[in-house]
Write a protein that holds these residues in place. Structure first.
Motif, short mmCIF file in Angstrom:
data_model
loop_
_atom_site.label_atom_id
_atom_site.label_comp_id
_atom_site.label_asym_id
_atom_site.label_seq_id
_atom_site.Cartn_x
_atom_site.Cartn_y
_atom_site.Cartn_z
N ILE A 1 9.59 -64.87 9.28
CA ILE A 1 10.35 -63.99 10.18
C ILE A 1 11.84 -64.34 10.08
N SER A 2 12.67 -63.34 9.87
CA SER A 2 14.11 -63.52 10.02
C SER A 2 14.56 -62.66 11.20
N PHE A 3 15.75 -62.95 11.74
CA PHE A 3 16.15 -62.20 12.93
C PHE A 3 17.66 -62.01 12.97
N HIS A 4 18.07 -60.98 13.72
CA HIS A 4 19.47 -60.59 13.85
C HIS A 4 19.74 -60.29 15.33
N SER A 5 20.77 -60.91 15.88
CA SER A 5 21.10 -60.75 17.30
C SER A 5 22.33 -59.85 17.48
N PHE A 6 22.34 -59.08 18.57
CA PHE A 6 23.43 -58.14 18.81
C PHE A 6 23.86 -58.17 20.28
N ASP A 7 25.17 -58.07 20.49
CA ASP A 7 25.73 -57.92 21.82
C ASP A 7 25.90 -56.42 22.09
N LEU A 8 25.13 -55.90 23.01
CA LEU A 8 25.19 -54.48 23.35
C LEU A 8 25.98 -54.28 24.64
N ILE B 1 23.02 -44.43 21.76
CA ILE B 1 22.43 -44.27 20.43
C ILE B 1 23.38 -44.94 19.44
N GLY B 2 22.82 -45.72 18.53
CA GLY B 2 23.68 -46.43 17.60
C GLY B 2 23.06 -46.58 16.23
N THR B 3 23.84 -47.13 15.30
CA THR B 3 23.37 -47.39 13.94
C THR B 3 23.79 -48.78 13.51
N ILE B 4 22.97 -49.39 12.66
CA ILE B 4 23.24 -50.70 12.10
C ILE B 4 23.04 -50.61 10.59
N SER B 5 23.99 -51.09 9.81
CA SER B 5 23.83 -51.13 8.36
C SER B 5 22.80 -52.21 8.01
N ILE B 6 21.83 -51.86 7.15
CA ILE B 6 20.83 -52.84 6.74
C ILE B 6 20.83 -53.07 5.23
N ALA C 1 25.62 -55.39 5.66
CA ALA C 1 24.29 -55.40 6.30
C ALA C 1 24.24 -56.42 7.43
N TRP C 2 23.84 -55.95 8.62
CA TRP C 2 23.63 -56.75 9.83
C TRP C 2 24.92 -57.36 10.40
N LYS C 3 26.09 -57.01 9.82
CA LYS C 3 27.34 -57.61 10.28
C LYS C 3 28.03 -56.79 11.37
N GLN C 4 27.72 -55.49 11.44
CA GLN C 4 28.38 -54.65 12.44
C GLN C 4 27.48 -53.48 12.79
N TYR C 5 27.80 -52.87 13.92
CA TYR C 5 27.05 -51.69 14.34
C TYR C 5 27.98 -50.74 15.07
N SER C 6 27.54 -49.48 15.16
CA SER C 6 28.24 -48.47 15.95
C SER C 6 27.31 -48.02 17.07
#
Length: 292
Positions: free
Chosen positions: A202-209, A254-259, A264-269
């Motif tokens: 398992i790998s994981f990615h955390s986000f501040d929403l 609603i948002g998007t994340i580059s994968i 990849a996984w560095k930023q989101y909108s």
């Protein structure tokens, strides 16, 4: 509440029609909505071959809807079917919060927010219309708690599931504990876990929403874009203090994340859903691409 559906670029747990203007001052604007009274709830939605597959957290069925949102079939996936006002009671429901489609299969996943009753995953063959496997995801969820650094007072609350050709993405709703995390597992390994109970890597990615009125938003649904370059997600905000009890809905995003690629996984909108310059107080719980 009965379900609604968000359409145009997105179908979600409600039927809302939005435009996809991503300017800051007018990001996602609600144009129309439709209530579907024949389905009690919609925590997971999949668009497939012109049909919708819908699963609800307080329903025992996968519902199949046509383009006009009429039920054309339903498939029972839970024996818990003691209804109160057309819904399985909160204490008994399997809490199916997410669903994904791949290779003629639907994978339906319980939230894990309560042990035993809410940790079931169902692998359903849509072509054969039969359950291929029904297993507890509790061992997997325990690994998520460890990897995510949860303490003994914090509960798991898985509410999103999506996949591309190679990976599953399982989204943890962090509206209470603050841990909005996407757990990434290779497809073959998660399917092997379902068959053998052998835990995957398992790998994981955390986000501040973002927050609304001091309340944290949390992941609530997801799908992968048709070009498989982005994860599209929903996040919603409730005025509640725990993962079990619902609260007043304050709004959704609603948002998007580059994968894929260097970002990849560095930023989101992420954008709020608005109506007449005000946040729409509807809990969006799932998303899928209707046209592209």
């Amino acid at each position: 509440m009965n379900i609604r559906i968000l359409s145009v670029c997105i179908l979600a747990a409600s039927t809302l029609l939005i435009s996809c203007d991503t300017k800051k001052e007018n990001p996602l604007v609600l144009q129309s909505e439709q209530i579907i009274e024949t389905v009690p709830s919609a925590s997971g939605i999949v668009c497939q071959d012109g049909l919708l597959q819908v699963v609800g957290d307080d329903a025992a069925y996968i519902f199949q809807l046509d383009a006009q949102n009429n039920i054309i079939d339903k498939y029972q996936i839970s024996m818990m079917n003691r209804l109160q006002n057309g819904r399985i009671s909160k204490s008994l429901k399997a809490d199916f919060e997410s669903m994904d489609y791949f290779d003629d299969m639907l994978l339906v996943m319980g939230s894990g927010s309560s042990k035993v009753s809410r940790d079931t995953a169902v692998l359903f063959n849509l072509k054969q219309k039969t359950i291929m496997a029904k297993v507890s995801f509790r061992p997997l969820y325990q690994e998520f708690l460890i990897l995510g650094g949860f303490d003994s007072t914090q509960s798991i609350n898985m509410e999103g599931l999506a996949s591309d050709d190679h990976n599953f993405y399982l989204l943890h709703r962090g509206n209470i504990c603050g841990k909005n995390i996407i757990f990434q597992i290779k497809k073959v390994e998660l399917l092997h876990f379902i068959q053998t109970a052998e835990l995957p890597h398992i790998s994981f990615h955390s986000f501040d929403l973002p927050k609304i009125n001091g309340y944290q938003s949390g992941f609530s649904g997801a799908c992968v874009s048709p070009d498989q370059k982005r994860l599209i997600f929903t996040a919603s905000v409730e005025s509640t203090g725990d993962v079990y009890h619902d609260g007043e809905v304050l709004g959704s995003f609603i948002g998007t994340i580059s994968i894929i690629g260097s970002q990849a996984w560095k930023q989101y909108s992420i954008y709020p859903v608005l109506r007449n310059d005000s946040v729409v107080k509807t809990k969006l719980e799932s998303v899928c691409v209707h046209s592209y």
